[in-house]
Design a protein around this motif. Structure first.
Motif, mmCIF file in Angstrom:
data_model
loop_
_atom_site.group_PDB
_atom_site.id
_atom_site.type_symbol
_atom_site.label_atom_id
_atom_site.label_comp_id
_atom_site.label_asym_id
_atom_site.label_seq_id
_atom_site.Cartn_x
_atom_site.Cartn_y
_atom_site.Cartn_z
ATOM 1 N N ASP A 1 90.234 38.499 87.493
ATOM 2 C CA ASP A 1 90.578 38.414 88.912
ATOM 3 C C ASP A 1 89.743 39.438 89.679
ATOM 4 O O ASP A 1 89.580 40.582 89.245
ATOM 5 C CB ASP A 1 92.070 38.693 89.104
ATOM 6 N N ALA A 2 89.206 39.028 90.822
ATOM 7 C CA ALA A 2 88.332 39.917 91.594
ATOM 8 C C ALA A 2 89.030 41.204 92.005
ATOM 9 O O ALA A 2 88.369 42.214 92.268
ATOM 10 C CB ALA A 2 87.808 39.190 92.833
ATOM 11 N N MET A 3 90.365 41.203 92.050
ATOM 12 C CA MET A 3 91.092 42.422 92.379
ATOM 13 C C MET A 3 91.300 43.320 91.158
ATOM 14 O O MET A 3 91.891 44.388 91.262
ATOM 15 C CB MET A 3 92.438 42.082 93.020
ATOM 16 N N MET A 4 90.815 42.880 90.011
ATOM 17 C CA MET A 4 90.876 43.688 88.790
ATOM 18 C C MET A 4 89.467 44.036 88.333
ATOM 19 O O MET A 4 89.209 44.218 87.152
ATOM 20 C CB MET A 4 91.617 42.921 87.695
ATOM 21 N N SER A 5 88.549 44.160 89.272
ATOM 22 C CA SER A 5 87.141 44.354 88.904
ATOM 23 C C SER A 5 86.891 45.672 88.180
ATOM 24 O O SER A 5 85.860 45.833 87.529
ATOM 25 C CB SER A 5 86.254 44.263 90.144
ATOM 26 N N TRP A 6 87.848 46.610 88.264
ATOM 27 C CA TRP A 6 87.712 47.854 87.486
ATOM 28 C C TRP A 6 87.599 47.586 85.988
ATOM 29 O O TRP A 6 87.040 48.373 85.227
ATOM 30 C CB TRP A 6 88.897 48.784 87.749
ATOM 31 N N SER A 7 88.142 46.436 85.565
ATOM 32 C CA SER A 7 88.160 46.126 84.128
ATOM 33 C C SER A 7 86.805 45.686 83.599
ATOM 34 O O SER A 7 86.595 45.661 82.379
ATOM 35 C CB SER A 7 89.187 45.028 83.843
ATOM 36 N N ILE A 8 85.878 45.330 84.490
ATOM 37 C CA ILE A 8 84.577 44.838 84.038
ATOM 38 C C ILE A 8 83.878 45.886 83.174
ATOM 39 O O ILE A 8 83.254 45.560 82.153
ATOM 40 C CB ILE A 8 83.707 44.431 85.246
ATOM 41 N N ASN A 9 84.013 47.164 83.563
ATOM 42 C CA ASN A 9 83.396 48.236 82.762
ATOM 43 C C ASN A 9 83.965 48.289 81.343
ATOM 44 O O ASN A 9 83.247 48.584 80.383
ATOM 45 C CB ASN A 9 83.601 49.592 83.443
ATOM 46 N N ILE A 10 85.257 48.017 81.219
ATOM 47 C CA ILE A 10 85.885 48.033 79.890
ATOM 48 C C ILE A 10 85.358 46.882 79.048
ATOM 49 O O ILE A 10 85.010 47.060 77.867
ATOM 50 C CB ILE A 10 87.416 47.971 80.019
ATOM 51 N N PHE A 11 85.283 45.688 79.641
ATOM 52 C CA PHE A 11 84.756 44.556 78.876
ATOM 53 C C PHE A 11 83.303 44.797 78.470
ATOM 54 O O PHE A 11 82.881 44.393 77.376
ATOM 55 C CB PHE A 11 84.884 43.268 79.694
ATOM 56 N N PHE B 1 82.620 46.442 75.207
ATOM 57 C CA PHE B 1 82.757 45.591 74.023
ATOM 58 C C PHE B 1 81.764 44.424 74.044
ATOM 59 O O PHE B 1 81.907 43.469 73.286
ATOM 60 C CB PHE B 1 84.192 45.083 73.913
ATOM 61 N N LYS B 2 80.800 44.523 74.984
ATOM 62 C CA LYS B 2 79.748 43.505 75.113
ATOM 63 C C LYS B 2 80.332 42.119 75.381
ATOM 64 O O LYS B 2 79.828 41.096 74.865
ATOM 65 C CB LYS B 2 78.850 43.493 73.879
ATOM 66 N N ILE B 3 81.412 42.088 76.167
ATOM 67 C CA ILE B 3 82.030 40.819 76.580
ATOM 68 C C ILE B 3 81.603 40.533 78.018
ATOM 69 O O ILE B 3 81.966 41.273 78.934
ATOM 70 C CB ILE B 3 83.565 40.881 76.497
ATOM 71 N N PRO B 4 80.809 39.492 78.267
ATOM 72 C CA PRO B 4 80.399 39.170 79.639
ATOM 73 C C PRO B 4 81.588 38.730 80.479
ATOM 74 O O PRO B 4 82.580 38.199 79.942
ATOM 75 C CB PRO B 4 79.393 38.038 79.458
ATOM 76 N N THR B 5 81.499 38.950 81.783
ATOM 77 C CA THR B 5 82.631 38.651 82.662
ATOM 78 C C THR B 5 82.260 37.632 83.735
ATOM 79 O O THR B 5 81.110 37.547 84.178
ATOM 80 C CB THR B 5 83.141 39.925 83.361
ATOM 81 N N VAL B 6 83.273 36.881 84.140
ATOM 82 C CA VAL B 6 83.195 35.933 85.246
ATOM 83 C C VAL B 6 84.269 36.337 86.244
ATOM 84 O O VAL B 6 85.422 36.570 85.857
ATOM 85 C CB VAL B 6 83.435 34.484 84.755
#
Length: 481
Positions: free
Chosen positions: A96-106, A109-114
């Motif tokens: 969710d765009a309002m959880m964009s802080w999590s992109i750094n965590i993913f 682990f080399k998990i791409p995000t959408v």
């Protein structure tokens, strides 16, 4: 073997409901979906999701929403990914765009995000276009066209003057972690001349999923895609499956949405609506998180009393206070009680002409009933979609953020409603509301426009969105697998 995608939603109701439907669509596309959700929200997940063999729920241990909430979620998410339950990590994460802080965590682990936008494309593209055009020097009577967007969306002096009121509480950061966001970004709504937060905070996302479709917002989807230079998919409206199967008949919310506290039953609402003439009822609701000021609520009560129209008015505890329900509690006689506005005595004065609902209301039931003829709404995106899909014109009373752009889309571009006031820089008064109700409920052209638009959804989930989900599946398989 199906590919696994994990999904991280935001905790607001308007974000969870579309997310659950996205899970349904993705499992139907043969993806294994792992929904990562705060443990405090486990009871909100519909039972129908559990029935799909490709769906899995993973709870992130966390306390109720508070200044500590995001920090706890981040820690819990990192622990889950460090000890993942399957042999391989997900091929990507939808965030969710309002959880964009999590992109750094993913990324660790080399998990791409959408990035996933539960709001529409208009609000995001308007934020972007206004930032590019900087139309803040407009004078009364002037307009500024926005290159790349429809002429109907030109910025007016009134658009610049409008105010956001009732902002949500904004607690200070804890443990160096960012505070909860206001909108699609963490910094709060963009100020005049400021870059839209969503643009920067979804920069690392490889694609965007948006809760809309070509029939409603094709120019806005195209505008975003041309600017960000990455795939943008309109995969909505993300409404319940039953919504698409019950065109022309009443839809019961209790069949697919979790029960919440209400002063009425669905049966009582149906019986009341059945007693009213076709298309005569005005439905009034500002959702669960925003609303007018206490003073404006009082003006609304007077307007509903004097307008002579049958109405259903949904009013939340704590109405008129800043922030969503649950904040600003006060102790009274040893018990907690939300302070806020309530129209005491109005029900006695209007009698059977009005129904006042305290708490939760079966909105889809009301909007799908033949007696409902108009919707006075804050223009939250889910409410906007639900109204248009059921052919109900909208009297727009936006409160903050993307609601102002949703209202402009409804009134200026789609032409399926009116603004409650032409000047939202000042309080909305009784006369504004009464005039707005008369215009909305008496305008046959607006009714025809919304009926034509709703016809596009009578045959089920939009074809363009089915195609977009198929294209997204191909994108995942080619890009990440």
């Amino acid at each position: 073997m199906s590919q696994e995608i994990c999904i991280l939603p935001f905790f607001g109701t308007g974000h969870l409901l579309p997310c659950f439907q996205l899970c349904n669509h993705l499992t139907s596309s043969n993806f294994h979906v792992n929904l990562l959700i705060s443990s405090t929200l486990s009871t909100s997940v519909p039972s129908s999701l559990y029935q799909h063999p490709l769906f899995q729920l993973t709870l992130i241990p966390s306390p109720p929403p508070s200044p500590e909430h995001h920090y706890e979620l981040a820690e819990g998410l990192q622990n889950i990914l460090s000890n993942y339950h399957r042999p391989t990590l997900p091929v990507c994460a939808i965030v969710d765009a309002m959880m964009s802080w999590s992109i750094n965590i993913f990324q660790k682990f080399k998990i791409p995000t959408v990035a996933f936008f539960t709001a529409g494309a208009c609000s995001a593209s308007m934020e972007l276009a206004v930032w590019k055009a900087q139309p803040f020097d407009l004078k009364p009577g002037e307009i500024r066209f926005l290159p790349g967007l429809p002429d109907e969306m030109a910025v007016t002096y009134s658009d610049i003057k409008r105010r956001n009121h009732n902002p949500p509480p904004h607690p200070p950061p804890q443990h160096g972690f960012p505070p909860p966001p206001f909108g699609p970004g963490k910094k709060g709504p963009p100020k005049d001349g400021e870059e839209p937060p969503w643009l920067n905070e979804t920069q690392e996302a490889t694609a965007l999923l948006i809760n809309t479709c070509d029939d409603l917002e094709r120019p806005f989807l195209n505008y975003i895609a041309s600017y960000v230079g990455k795939p943008v998919y309109g995969v909505g409206p993300l409404l319940p499956e039953q919504y698409w199967k019950t065109s022309g008949s009443v839809l019961y919310d209790s069949d697919f949405r979790w029960n919440r506290l209400s002063s009425v039953t669905e049966k009582e609402v149906i019986q009341w609506l059945d007693s009213k003439p076709h298309g005569s009822v005005l439905y009034v609701s500002f959702g669960t998180e925003v609303g007018p000021t206490v003073e404006e609520y009082a003006e609304l009560a007077e307007a509903l009393e004097s307008c002579g129209k049958p109405f259903i008015w949904v009013i939340q505890s704590g109405s008129g206070r800043p922030g969503p329900p649950g904040f600003g509690l006060v102790e009274e006689s040893g018990s907690s009680k939300p302070e806020g506005y309530f129209p005491h005595g109005l029900d006695e004065r209007v009698g059977s002409r009005g129904m006042i609902i305290r708490g939760w209301a079966p909105q889809l039931l009301i909007l799908s009933h033949k007696s409902t003829g108009g919707f006075l709404s804050h223009c939250g995106w889910n409410s906007t979609l639900e109204a248009i899909g059921r052919g109900i014109p909208v009297l727009a009373w936006p409160i903050r953020g993307d609601q102002h752009y949703d209202a402009k889309l409804v009134v200026s571009y789609l032409k399926v409603g009116y603004m409650v006031s032409e000047d939202l820089s000042k309080d909305v008064g009784k006369d504004d509301i009464v005039m707005g109700i008369k215009r909305l409920m008496g305008d046959e052209e607006v009714k025809k426009n919304v009926e034509v638009l709703s016809d596009k959804f009578r045959n089920g989930f939009p074809r363009s969105s089915v195609d977009a989900l198929h294209d997204f599946k191909d994108y995942v398989n080619k890009r990440f697998v």
